[in-house]
Design an enzyme around this catalytic site. Structure first.
Site, PDB file in Angstrom:
ATOM      1  N   GLY A  73      20.190  54.942 -17.128  1.00 19.23           N
ATOM      2  CA  GLY A  73      19.905  54.665 -15.725  1.00 19.23           C
ATOM      3  C   GLY A  73      18.589  53.913 -15.571  1.00 19.23           C
ATOM      4  N   ASN A 153      16.477  63.267  -6.746  1.00 20.20           N
ATOM      5  CA  ASN A 153      16.659  64.144  -7.900  1.00 20.20           C
ATOM      6  C   ASN A 153      15.896  65.459  -7.802  1.00 20.20           C
ATOM      7  OD1 ASN A 153      14.751  61.831  -8.241  1.00 20.20           O
ATOM      8  ND2 ASN A 153      13.952  63.120  -9.874  1.00 20.20           N
ATOM      9  N   GLN A 183      21.742  60.095  -9.498  1.00 10.99           N
ATOM     10  CA  GLN A 183      22.074  61.490  -9.149  1.00 10.99           C
ATOM     11  C   GLN A 183      23.261  61.578  -8.194  1.00 10.99           C
ATOM     12  OE1 GLN A 183      20.873  64.187 -10.519  1.00 10.99           O
ATOM     13  NE2 GLN A 183      19.067  63.395 -11.559  1.00 10.99           N
ATOM     14  N   GLY A 204      25.310  57.718 -17.690  1.00  7.45           N
ATOM     15  CA  GLY A 204      26.368  58.531 -18.289  1.00  7.45           C
ATOM     16  C   GLY A 204      26.037  60.010 -18.420  1.00  7.45           C
ATOM     17  N   CYS A 329      13.390  65.757 -15.376  1.00  5.73           N
ATOM     18  CA  CYS A 329      14.040  64.634 -16.042  1.00  5.73           C
ATOM     19  C   CYS A 329      13.079  63.466 -16.158  1.00  5.73           C
ATOM     20  CB  CYS A 329      15.276  64.201 -15.279  1.00  5.73           C
ATOM     21  SG  CYS A 329      14.940  63.867 -13.571  1.00  5.73           S
TER      22      CYS A 329
HETATM   23  N1  PLP Z   1      17.070  57.740 -11.377  1.00  9.46           N
HETATM   24  C1  PLP Z   1      17.176  59.034 -11.024  1.00  9.46           C
HETATM   25  C2  PLP Z   1      17.292  59.407  -9.582  1.00  9.46           C
HETATM   26  C3  PLP Z   1      17.181  60.025 -12.008  1.00  9.46           C
HETATM   27  O1  PLP Z   1      17.276  61.319 -11.651  1.00  9.46           O
HETATM   28  C4  PLP Z   1      17.072  59.645 -13.366  1.00  9.46           C
HETATM   29  C5  PLP Z   1      17.032  60.669 -14.428  1.00  9.46           C
HETATM   30  O2  PLP Z   1      16.806  61.795 -14.202  1.00  9.46           O
HETATM   31  C6  PLP Z   1      16.982  58.269 -13.679  1.00  9.46           C
HETATM   32  C7  PLP Z   1      16.982  57.354 -12.658  1.00  9.46           C
HETATM   33  C8  PLP Z   1      16.901  57.816 -15.094  1.00  9.46           C
HETATM   34  O3  PLP Z   1      18.149  57.895 -15.731  1.00  9.46           O
HETATM   35  P1  PLP Z   1      18.244  57.918 -17.322  1.00  9.46           P
HETATM   36  O4  PLP Z   1      17.792  59.259 -17.767  1.00  9.46           O
HETATM   37  O5  PLP Z   1      19.689  57.657 -17.619  1.00  9.46           O
HETATM   38  O6  PLP Z   1      17.373  56.813 -17.811  1.00  9.46           O
END
Ligand code: PLP
Length: 387
Positions: A73, A153, A183, A204, A329
């Site tokens: 993401g 998130n 999310q 994913g 995260c």
């Molecule tokens: N955007 C949001 C709202 C998220 O919650 C996250 C990950 O927690 C991301 C982007 C980043 O995604 P990734 O972990 O696949 O890089």
């Protein structure tokens, strides 16, 4: 060893669906060709890519050619924002976003600021919501992109994406609208074309698919510049050999989730409602953001008086219950949450907020066990804190 594992950190990452693991394993072992190779093994892998693209395009109701595969993401957000800014910089250097975005967006905006772009950060209300009129007021002649997340998130705020998209386009049809749906994808019905979305990022590993794969929708006539240089895969927009098992796994996970969408939503919603009803009765527990239909069914943010989030997180862990403090995260370094600050959370709570995030793999019993653990732990932890 604890008897039972109750995983309530699904917004950090999810457990892969068994069907997804099985499919990926088959591709790793059998259809392992490079999709760019001209021989049979390549054609086989290319077919998996095509099928994944078809599935995801159907879910989003978009054309297959509008989808790019990335590594996560974060990369999708980077490619959307930096790619669009570089392609449109002769027209303007102004971008708009909100202070409650994930670092994948906020840090990208900061980077653009260092390159001479101007960023406007819009205010959000006490529930983390951005008003479409506020967005429209901020859009100017030289605004090249607006980025607003679909689902926050940390507190599960659901932004009024379709109305924001409409407001942007009414003010300046040339301004692009990027939505970080990391999310939201898999948990809400999202249709970029109906919602005036030009760019949309998904990932994913938040939907019971694998880590290391992301998705970016790029609308028709939306110009972005590539940020990775190499062999010219995916029309030159994202060079690098495609992660075929990961892409196929992400598509299957999304397919499974959307096939059971209505019943899953109902299940997640009743788990959240029951949990909130129970914990609201505990002294000194405060639920952040909206609850009920206009909040994400899978995210619950709790501020807890007189107990540090980290202490509570580990006490729950001792009972086999996994949650996160604030937004885990983002990283594992201690950090004051921008989202909690932006919604006006009092200083005393900034360090005392945990997030529980559910998935279809959880049960009502999990929620009951988590509520009961909080009931038991909080008075005890407060006693220790006071001593
Ligand atoms: N955007 C949001 C709202 C998220 O919650 C996250 C990950 O927690 C991301 C982007 C980043 O995604 P990734 O972990 O696949 O890089």
């Amino acid at each position: 060893m604890t008897a039972r594992e109750i995983y309530l950190d699904n917004s950090a990452t999810t457990r892969v669906f068994p069907e997804v693991a099985e499919l990926m394993n088959r591709i790793f072992q059998e259809e392992y060709g490079n999709p760019s190779s001209m021989h049979h093994k390549g054609v086989e892998a290319e077919k998996e890519l095509r099928m994944a693209r078809e599935t995801l395009a159907q879910i989003l109701k978009v054309k297959e050619k509008n989808l790019l595969f990335t590594s996560c993401g974060t990369e999708s957000d980077n490619l959307a924002i930096i790619g669009a800014a570089r392609a449109a910089q002769r027209r303007g250097k102004h971008l708009i976003t909100t202070p409650i975005e994930h670092p994948a967006v906020l840090e990208t905006m900061k980077h653009l600021e260092s390159e001479g772009f101007e960023i406007t950060y819009l205010p959000v209300d006490q529930d983390g919501l951005v008003a479409p009129e506020t967005v429209a007021d901020a859009v100017r002649e030289d605004t090249i992109l607006v980025s607003v997340m679909h689902t926050n998130n940390e507190i599960g705020a659901l932004e009024p994406i379709a109305q924001i998209g409409e407001a942007i386009k009414a003010k300046n049809p040339q301004t692009l609208f990027h939505v970080d749906a990391v999310q939201g994808f898999g948990k809400a019905k999202i249709y970029p074309k109906r919602m005036h979305i030009d760019l949309l990022a998904a990932s994913g590993h938040k939907i019971h698919g694998p880590k290391g794969v992301g998705l970016l929708y790029v609308g028709d006539n939306v110009r972005i510049r590539n940020i990775i240089y190499g062999g010219g895969q995916q029309g030159g927009m994202r060079s690098g050999t495609e992660n075929v098992p990961g892409i196929a796994g992400m598509a299957l996970a999304a397919k499974i989730l959307y096939e059971h969408y209505d019943e899953d939503q109902q299940k997640l919603r009743s788990m959240k409602d029951a949990f909130i009803q129970r914990v609201s009765a505990i002294e000194g527990v405060h639920v952040n953001g909206r609850t009920g239909e206009d909040s994400a069914a899978h995210i619950i943010s709790l501020s807890v008086e007189g107990v540090r989030a980290e202490v509570l997180l580990h006490a729950l862990e001792d009972k086999g219950i996994y949650v996160s403090s604030g937004s885990a995260c983002a990283s594992n370094r201690p950090h004051i949450s921008e989202t909690l600050q932006a919604i006006g959370t009092s200083q005393a709570y900034l360090d005392s907020t945990i997030r529980l995030s559910t998935s279809v793999m959880n049960t009502m019993e999990d929620m009951e066990a988590a509520a009961q653990a909080l009931e038991e732990l909080l008075p005890m932890l407060r006693k220790y804190t006071r001593q």
